[in-house]
Scaffold this active site. Sequence first.
Site, PDB file in Angstrom:
ATOM      1  N   HIS A 162      -7.413  -3.215 -14.987  1.00 55.75           N
ATOM      2  CA  HIS A 162      -8.852  -3.127 -14.752  1.00 55.75           C
ATOM      3  C   HIS A 162      -9.591  -3.230 -16.091  1.00 55.75           C
ATOM      4  O   HIS A 162      -9.244  -2.547 -17.062  1.00 55.75           O
ATOM      5  CB  HIS A 162      -9.223  -1.787 -14.107  1.00 55.75           C
ATOM      6  CG  HIS A 162      -8.820  -1.667 -12.663  1.00 55.75           C
ATOM      7  ND1 HIS A 162      -8.315  -2.701 -11.915  1.00 55.75           N
ATOM      8  CD2 HIS A 162      -8.886  -0.603 -11.809  1.00 55.75           C
ATOM      9  CE1 HIS A 162      -8.069  -2.288 -10.686  1.00 55.75           C
ATOM     10  NE2 HIS A 162      -8.405  -1.015 -10.594  1.00 55.75           N
ATOM     11  N   GLN A 188     -11.973  -5.552 -11.495  1.00 54.59           N
ATOM     12  CA  GLN A 188     -10.818  -4.779 -11.058  1.00 54.59           C
ATOM     13  C   GLN A 188      -9.765  -5.649 -10.368  1.00 54.59           C
ATOM     14  O   GLN A 188     -10.072  -6.501  -9.539  1.00 54.59           O
ATOM     15  CB  GLN A 188     -11.287  -3.642 -10.142  1.00 54.59           C
ATOM     16  CG  GLN A 188     -12.277  -2.731 -10.860  1.00 54.59           C
ATOM     17  CD  GLN A 188     -12.648  -1.468 -10.105  1.00 54.59           C
ATOM     18  OE1 GLN A 188     -13.710  -0.923 -10.344  1.00 54.59           O
ATOM     19  NE2 GLN A 188     -11.798  -1.005  -9.201  1.00 54.59           N
ATOM     20  N   SER A 202       7.895   3.946   8.217  1.00 52.36           N
ATOM     21  CA  SER A 202       9.018   3.865   7.267  1.00 52.36           C
ATOM     22  C   SER A 202      10.016   4.999   7.464  1.00 52.36           C
ATOM     23  O   SER A 202      11.167   4.902   7.012  1.00 52.36           O
ATOM     24  CB  SER A 202       8.496   3.945   5.820  1.00 52.36           C
ATOM     25  OG  SER A 202       7.582   2.909   5.566  1.00 52.36           O
ATOM     26  N   VAL A 258       1.271   2.225  -5.404  1.00 49.86           N
ATOM     27  CA  VAL A 258       1.353   3.281  -6.418  1.00 49.86           C
ATOM     28  C   VAL A 258       2.693   4.006  -6.319  1.00 49.86           C
ATOM     29  O   VAL A 258       3.332   4.324  -7.329  1.00 49.86           O
ATOM     30  CB  VAL A 258       0.177   4.276  -6.268  1.00 49.86           C
ATOM     31  CG1 VAL A 258       0.296   5.425  -7.255  1.00 49.86           C
ATOM     32  CG2 VAL A 258      -1.156   3.555  -6.465  1.00 49.86           C
ATOM     33  N   ARG A 270     -10.975  14.951  -4.923  1.00 54.99           N
ATOM     34  CA  ARG A 270     -11.622  14.829  -6.238  1.00 54.99           C
ATOM     35  C   ARG A 270     -12.909  15.654  -6.320  1.00 54.99           C
ATOM     36  O   ARG A 270     -13.310  16.074  -7.393  1.00 54.99           O
ATOM     37  CB  ARG A 270     -11.916  13.357  -6.551  1.00 54.99           C
ATOM     38  CG  ARG A 270     -10.639  12.594  -6.897  1.00 54.99           C
ATOM     39  CD  ARG A 270     -10.929  11.200  -7.394  1.00 54.99           C
ATOM     40  NE  ARG A 270      -9.703  10.405  -7.361  1.00 54.99           N
ATOM     41  CZ  ARG A 270      -9.676   9.101  -7.130  1.00 54.99           C
ATOM     42  NH1 ARG A 270     -10.796   8.431  -6.924  1.00 54.99           N
ATOM     43  NH2 ARG A 270      -8.525   8.456  -7.110  1.00 54.99           N
ATOM     44  N   CYS A 298      -9.046   4.677 -10.564  1.00 59.32           N
ATOM     45  CA  CYS A 298      -8.162   3.922 -11.473  1.00 59.32           C
ATOM     46  C   CYS A 298      -8.862   3.182 -12.610  1.00 59.32           C
ATOM     47  O   CYS A 298      -8.224   2.797 -13.586  1.00 59.32           O
ATOM     48  CB  CYS A 298      -7.329   2.944 -10.658  1.00 59.32           C
ATOM     49  SG  CYS A 298      -8.258   2.033  -9.425  1.00 59.32           S
ATOM     50  N   THR A 342      -2.293   0.505 -12.082  1.00 63.56           N
ATOM     51  CA  THR A 342      -1.272   1.250 -11.330  1.00 63.56           C
ATOM     52  C   THR A 342      -0.397   2.100 -12.249  1.00 63.56           C
ATOM     53  O   THR A 342       0.350   2.945 -11.777  1.00 63.56           O
ATOM     54  CB  THR A 342      -0.381   0.330 -10.450  1.00 63.56           C
ATOM     55  OG1 THR A 342       0.391  -0.522 -11.296  1.00 63.56           O
ATOM     56  CG2 THR A 342      -1.200  -0.487  -9.479  1.00 63.56           C
ATOM     57  N   THR A 384       6.465   4.237  -0.667  1.00 59.51           N
ATOM     58  CA  THR A 384       6.696   2.816  -0.365  1.00 59.51           C
ATOM     59  C   THR A 384       5.510   1.936  -0.760  1.00 59.51           C
ATOM     60  O   THR A 384       5.624   0.712  -0.740  1.00 59.51           O
ATOM     61  CB  THR A 384       6.948   2.646   1.145  1.00 59.51           C
ATOM     62  OG1 THR A 384       5.884   3.314   1.837  1.00 59.51           O
ATOM     63  CG2 THR A 384       8.277   3.249   1.558  1.00 59.51           C
ATOM     64  N   SER A 432      -4.290  -5.328  -7.271  1.00 62.79           N
ATOM     65  CA  SER A 432      -3.327  -4.263  -6.955  1.00 62.79           C
ATOM     66  C   SER A 432      -4.030  -2.930  -6.750  1.00 62.79           C
ATOM     67  O   SER A 432      -3.465  -2.004  -6.155  1.00 62.79           O
ATOM     68  CB  SER A 432      -2.269  -4.138  -8.052  1.00 62.79           C
ATOM     69  OG  SER A 432      -2.899  -3.819  -9.281  1.00 62.79           O
ATOM     70  N   GLY A 433      -5.270  -2.819  -7.188  1.00 64.14           N
ATOM     71  CA  GLY A 433      -6.047  -1.603  -6.970  1.00 64.14           C
ATOM     72  C   GLY A 433      -6.357  -1.362  -5.506  1.00 64.14           C
ATOM     73  O   GLY A 433      -6.708  -0.254  -5.109  1.00 64.14           O
TER      74      GLY A 433
HETATM   75  P1  NAP Z   1      -0.720   1.409  -0.331  1.00 62.74           P
HETATM   76  O1  NAP Z   1      -0.022   0.360  -1.107  1.00 62.74           O
HETATM   77  O2  NAP Z   1      -1.454   1.010   0.886  1.00 62.74           O
HETATM   78  O3  NAP Z   1       0.381   2.538   0.065  1.00 62.74           O
HETATM   79  C1  NAP Z   1       0.045   3.571   0.951  1.00 62.74           C
HETATM   80  C2  NAP Z   1       1.202   4.549   1.163  1.00 62.74           C
HETATM   81  O4  NAP Z   1       0.764   5.547   2.107  1.00 62.74           O
HETATM   82  C3  NAP Z   1       2.457   3.917   1.755  1.00 62.74           C
HETATM   83  O5  NAP Z   1       3.607   4.581   1.257  1.00 62.74           O
HETATM   84  C4  NAP Z   1       2.292   4.181   3.239  1.00 62.74           C
HETATM   85  O6  NAP Z   1       3.532   4.240   3.945  1.00 62.74           O
HETATM   86  C5  NAP Z   1       1.662   5.570   3.221  1.00 62.74           C
HETATM   87  N1  NAP Z   1       0.933   5.825   4.469  1.00 62.74           N
HETATM   88  C6  NAP Z   1       0.031   5.000   5.086  1.00 62.74           C
HETATM   89  N2  NAP Z   1      -0.381   5.551   6.252  1.00 62.74           N
HETATM   90  C7  NAP Z   1       0.274   6.731   6.376  1.00 62.74           C
HETATM   91  C8  NAP Z   1       0.306   7.735   7.379  1.00 62.74           C
HETATM   92  N3  NAP Z   1      -0.443   7.667   8.476  1.00 62.74           N
HETATM   93  N4  NAP Z   1       1.097   8.820   7.190  1.00 62.74           N
HETATM   94  C9  NAP Z   1       1.844   8.937   6.064  1.00 62.74           C
HETATM   95  N5  NAP Z   1       1.891   7.989   5.098  1.00 62.74           N
HETATM   96  C10 NAP Z   1       1.103   6.908   5.249  1.00 62.74           C
HETATM   97  O7  NAP Z   1      -1.778   2.198  -1.228  1.00 62.74           O
HETATM   98  P2  NAP Z   1      -1.773   2.427  -2.836  1.00 62.74           P
HETATM   99  O8  NAP Z   1      -2.556   1.398  -3.519  1.00 62.74           O
HETATM  100  O9  NAP Z   1      -0.388   2.696  -3.278  1.00 62.74           O
HETATM  101  O10 NAP Z   1      -2.644   3.737  -2.970  1.00 62.74           O
HETATM  102  C11 NAP Z   1      -2.118   5.029  -2.706  1.00 62.74           C
HETATM  103  C12 NAP Z   1      -3.155   6.090  -3.067  1.00 62.74           C
HETATM  104  O11 NAP Z   1      -3.422   6.030  -4.477  1.00 62.74           O
HETATM  105  C13 NAP Z   1      -4.505   5.878  -2.361  1.00 62.74           C
HETATM  106  O12 NAP Z   1      -5.043   7.133  -2.025  1.00 62.74           O
HETATM  107  C14 NAP Z   1      -5.346   5.161  -3.407  1.00 62.74           C
HETATM  108  O13 NAP Z   1      -6.718   5.391  -3.235  1.00 62.74           O
HETATM  109  C15 NAP Z   1      -4.838   5.806  -4.687  1.00 62.74           C
HETATM  110  N6  NAP Z   1      -4.947   4.987  -5.901  1.00 62.74           N
HETATM  111  C16 NAP Z   1      -4.519   3.692  -5.933  1.00 62.74           C
HETATM  112  C17 NAP Z   1      -4.600   2.973  -7.129  1.00 62.74           C
HETATM  113  C18 NAP Z   1      -4.151   1.538  -7.270  1.00 62.74           C
HETATM  114  O14 NAP Z   1      -4.340   0.963  -8.364  1.00 62.74           O
HETATM  115  N7  NAP Z   1      -3.543   0.914  -6.255  1.00 62.74           N
HETATM  116  C19 NAP Z   1      -5.088   3.598  -8.264  1.00 62.74           C
HETATM  117  C20 NAP Z   1      -5.505   4.931  -8.204  1.00 62.74           C
HETATM  118  C21 NAP Z   1      -5.411   5.613  -7.025  1.00 62.74           C
HETATM  119  P3  NAP Z   1       4.143   2.924   4.710  1.00 62.74           P
HETATM  120  O15 NAP Z   1       4.647   2.035   3.620  1.00 62.74           O
HETATM  121  O16 NAP Z   1       5.200   3.502   5.547  1.00 62.74           O
HETATM  122  O17 NAP Z   1       3.012   2.327   5.485  1.00 62.74           O
END
Ligand code: NAP
Length: 365
Positions: free
Chosen positions: A257, A190, A40, A15, A122, A162, A344, A12, A193-194
Amino acid sequence: MNRIPVGVLGATGMVGQQYIALLRDHPWFEVRFVAASPRSAGKSYAEAVAGRWQLAQDYDAKVASLIVADANDVKAAAAAAARGDCAFVFSALEMGKDEIKALEEAYAAAGLPVVSNASAHRWTGDVPMLIPEINHHHADIIPVQRKSRGWDKGFIVVKPNCSIQCYMTPVHSLMEAGFEVRRMFVTTLQAVSGAGYPGVPSLDMIDNIVPFIGGEEEKSEKEPLKILGRIDGGLIENASGPLIAAHCNRVPVVNGHTACVSMEFGDRKPSVDEVRAVWKAFRALPQELGLPSAPLHPIIVREEADRPQPRKDRDADKGMAVTVGRVRPCPLFDLRFVGLSHNTVRGAAGGGILNAELLKAKGYL
Ligand code: NAP
């Protein structure tokens, strides 16, 4: 060909949504299991993302009706695997580092390979941190990882931070061409959305730049050393260089980025024209194998004085290419350039999918 059923943990989030969109018409993989936080869990995917779907492209009807599982409930994924709905998972969870570490290990122990975007593993010595164009051979550590942990089918691979691909793919290609890069000075710009959704408050971001992203400079300086490292005694040993100094800034851009990079070379110093030629000619295993998400040209060289730019270049080759430009002499080091990639897509979900395609091609999935 029957597509391989896959799960997305954190489906959700920012990413996770990108995974759902990119896998919609994927030739090899099909999303049949989605999981997120307990907030969710129990909702249909459409209900769970209502009001926070961030992409122009819609999710498909099949995914819309999937019931979101609690990602903390590994048994739910194991049950999906048992009924043929989940052969491996993409992990895009945002939780405490230790929680993600333990959870990803529990999935692997339950027989589910984990292709992760999270930073938790990592720095785990037997977990490869893959950019397939640079270090696809690090996947060779998977049998060692499985053996030492007693996992039969499961394993964990991660992708780096990222922003790293937008400068390390160009730098690696120069090193591979025989030009040692000794020191680098990197300033990243950056996108918001990161930081995930809802991310940085709008009042901090509009008309502003935030010159701090927690933990990001350490990642930018150290992760390249693992990527350039080698497998030794069942662990990935870091390379000794290049020495990198990073300044990481959050800027009011939605996606993409950018990195401004100065490079100091060893004794053999390339000219601007040689650098351009190396980048234009660069191809690697994903291109040779014709992996579905591999960009045709991993590095796109722009000649214009004012490119790359996030809005114009982030979607190059479906968001999977790195665009570079402004290659010129540097009065401090030897040469400097600007690199850009979609955070992303190439930097997150697209990079994860390319990792999975590589692992499938190598017979691990
Ligand atoms: P995000 O938008 O905050 O999404 C987080 C996801 O994790 C949501 O599906 C959320 O579910 C779930 N979540 C949160 N708390 C949880 C819990 N206690 N138990 C189970 N699920 C939980 O974050 P994002 O940007 O997509 O990033 C996701 C991962 O990818 C992170 O580790 C981040 O460091 C990494 N990352 C991100 C990017 C980027 O550009 N955004 C790039 C590289 C790596 P709900 O919707 O139900 O809260």
